[in-house]
Design an enzyme around this catalytic site. Structure first.
Site, PDB file in Angstrom:
ATOM      1  N   LYS A 164      28.309  61.519  26.549  1.00  0.00           N
ATOM      2  CA  LYS A 164      27.170  60.592  26.547  1.00  0.00           C
ATOM      3  C   LYS A 164      26.291  60.890  27.767  1.00  0.00           C
ATOM      4  CE  LYS A 164      30.487  57.634  25.743  1.00  0.00           C
ATOM      5  NZ  LYS A 164      31.376  56.519  25.441  1.00  0.00           N
ATOM      6  N   ASP A 200      37.828  52.833  24.573  1.00  0.00           N
ATOM      7  CA  ASP A 200      37.211  51.681  23.873  1.00  0.00           C
ATOM      8  C   ASP A 200      37.705  51.534  22.433  1.00  0.00           C
ATOM      9  OD1 ASP A 200      35.848  54.003  23.215  1.00  0.00           O
ATOM     10  OD2 ASP A 200      33.840  53.152  23.394  1.00  0.00           O
TER      11      ASP A 200
HETATM   12  C1  BGC Z   1      33.931  59.479  24.055  1.00  0.00           C
HETATM   13  C2  BGC Z   1      35.044  58.632  23.501  1.00  0.00           C
HETATM   14  C3  BGC Z   1      34.547  57.232  23.195  1.00  0.00           C
HETATM   15  C4  BGC Z   1      33.312  57.299  22.310  1.00  0.00           C
HETATM   16  C5  BGC Z   1      32.755  55.928  21.979  1.00  0.00           C
HETATM   17  C6  BGC Z   1      32.707  59.412  23.159  1.00  0.00           C
HETATM   18  O1  BGC Z   1      31.644  60.097  23.741  1.00  0.00           O
HETATM   19  O2  BGC Z   1      34.328  60.824  24.184  1.00  0.00           O
HETATM   20  O3  BGC Z   1      36.133  58.591  24.407  1.00  0.00           O
HETATM   21  O4  BGC Z   1      35.563  56.512  22.561  1.00  0.00           O
HETATM   22  O5  BGC Z   1      32.313  58.060  22.952  1.00  0.00           O
HETATM   23  O6  BGC Z   1      32.349  55.240  23.121  1.00  0.00           O
END
Ligand code: BGC
Length: 460
Positions: A164, A200
């Protein structure tokens, strides 16, 4: 009239949208590929190179309704960073959010040093403890940290990579619990109890599990996307022990990172990947989640404009600017043509009625693909649980959260319809998690305490 278009133009628009339309056969094929990748990720040796990491979470049980107590929770990696005080009430089988606070994380911290990030987190927590008059109590803390982590224990969790919008130096390869504790010790003015690290997806599953004990899948479709589920211990080759189950964080966002989804990537997906802060990774996530959907739509609209199929061939400054088409515009535009007109005006585009309809079609095409890809992945998990248990028919519940799932007008309907087709032997219900990453983190911490207590009692 100036808004009339020729049939030829409609065909040209469709030519650009066609690659986003995935047939049922294609989705079945994608699901079969994910099934193989999940097996590879679970393997003892193959997992190093696996695109779908299938990370053990050390969460071995879903709630049984006897958990209780007061907890702190931190939630990092979604739309906001939050600190929470949560109470688990045994008698009423309820989890109460006593209070919570959102702390902004400025961009310079998201892209700065890890030390600064954890100092910021520790400072937010201190402020919250003061406001709640909780300083001096050492409450157990559930840390919802929504990034791929190699977990060694419930309180030892090594960040594999940022995803992200985050990219803080000196954190990848490190134990996040240690970094948090060091930051708190640097301040030296308060302390915390035991820490449980929670993805999460796991928090979401656990918070729903208190209400519905058949909730054994957690799914997020928000800024990022991912899912977890309860796997048989005997299949989790990387953790010792054969009995019972463990929750596996699939990290399905990484699906396709080895090139396995090349045939369904569009030129727009490739462009989004190239200009992201983590090119080459999280291929599946970039086709699905909120961080990227708006940008995909922008690139399609831009392409159609360049080909003189939209806005009289004139892109506005805004349309030319990366990130200017927010993912929430997709939901708004699909919700009604009036919204579409407002948003196109806001983006300073010279639109006519056909433009507004085409823009809506583009949004619908991109969000449908996202929902159908999620469905393919979720169906893979449901089918796996079913075959794991040797069942002809499985009834199960998915705890779900995330802005895309919650806010889009028909995302959840499309997702559910496609799951029904792709997993016909599974009866999958969906439960929206109320504050999974806050309350769920407390649940994980509470369940870990319950299991530790049982373990101790067994020794006595
Ligand atoms: C992460 C995950 C997370 C998901 C939703 C992804 O970019 O790698 O660990 O659960 O985003 O937040």
């Amino acid at each position: 009239s100036r808004s009339r278009r020729t049939r030829g133009e409609a065909v040209k628009v469709e030519k650009h949208l066609e690659p986003f339309r995935l047939s049922l056969e294609k989705l079945q094929d994608v699901s079969a590929r994910l099934r193989k990748d999940m097996l590879r990720g679970l393997g003892k040796h193959a997992h190093h190179r696996a695109a779908v990491k299938m990370l053990p979470t050390f969460v071995r049980a879903t709630p049984d309704g006897t958990e209780k107590g007061d907890f702190l929770a931190l939630d990092l990696g979604g739309t906001n960073f939050r600190v929470l005080h949560v109470r688990v009430l045994e008698e009423e089988q309820r989890v109460l959010k006593m209070d919570s606070q959102i702390c902004a994380i400025p961009q310079e911290i998201m892209l700065g040093t890890g030390e600064k990030l954890f100092d910021h987190i520790a400072a937010c927590l201190a402020e919250f403890l003061d406001s709640q008059k909780l300083r001096g109590q050492t409450l157990p803390l559930g840390f919802t940290f929504s990034f791929p982590c190699e977990q060694k224990e419930i309180d030892k969790s090594i960040l594999i990579r940022w995803t992200k919008g985050f990219n803080c130096s000196g954190v990848e390869g490190e134990d996040v619990v240690r970094l948090l504790k060091e930051a708190i010790h640097r301040r030296g003015d308060y302390d915390i109890g035991s820490v449980a690290m929670v993805n999460d997806t796991v928090g979401t599953m656990m918070s729903c599990g208190y209400r519905d004990q058949s909730c054994e899948i957690g799914m997020i479709i928000g800024t990022g996307t991912n899912a977890c589920y309860m796997e048989e211990m005997k299949n989790v080759k990387r953790v010792e022990g054969e009995d019972g189950r463990m929750c596996i964080n699939t990290e399905w966002g990484g699906f396709g990172d080895d090139g396995s989804l090349k045939d369904i990537l569009t030129e727009f997906d490739e462009e989004v990947d190239k200009t992201s802060i983590n090119p080459g990774v999280h291929t599946f996530e970039k086709m699905i989640s909120g961080m990227y959907l708006g940008e995909i739509v922008r690139l399609v609209l831009l392409k159609l404009t360049e080909e003189k199929l939209l806005f009289k061939g004139c892109p506005s400054e805004a349309l030319l600017t990366p990130g200017s088409f927010e993912t929430k515009f997709i939901s708004e535009i699909e919700d009604g043509l009036e919204n579409a007109k407002k948003i196109l005006t806001k983006l300073a585009l010279d639109w006519d009625l056909v433009d507004a309809c085409v823009a809506r079609l583009v949004c619908d095409t991109v969000s449908s693909r996202s929902a159908r890809l999620c469905a393919a992945a979720l169906a893979t998990i449901a089918n796996r649980i079913r075959t794991n248990r040797g069942l002809d028919h499985l009834k199960t519940t998915v705890g779900v959260d995330g802005t895309v799932y919650r806010k889009h007008p028909n995302f959840s309907d499309e997702l559910q319809a496609a799951v029904r087709l792709l997993a016909p032997k599974c009866d999958v219900s969906f439960l929206i998690s109320e504050d999974g990453s806050g309350k769920g983190a407390a649940m994980v911490t509470a369940v870990a305490q319950r299991l530790a207590l049982h373990c101790m009692l067994n020794f006595l």
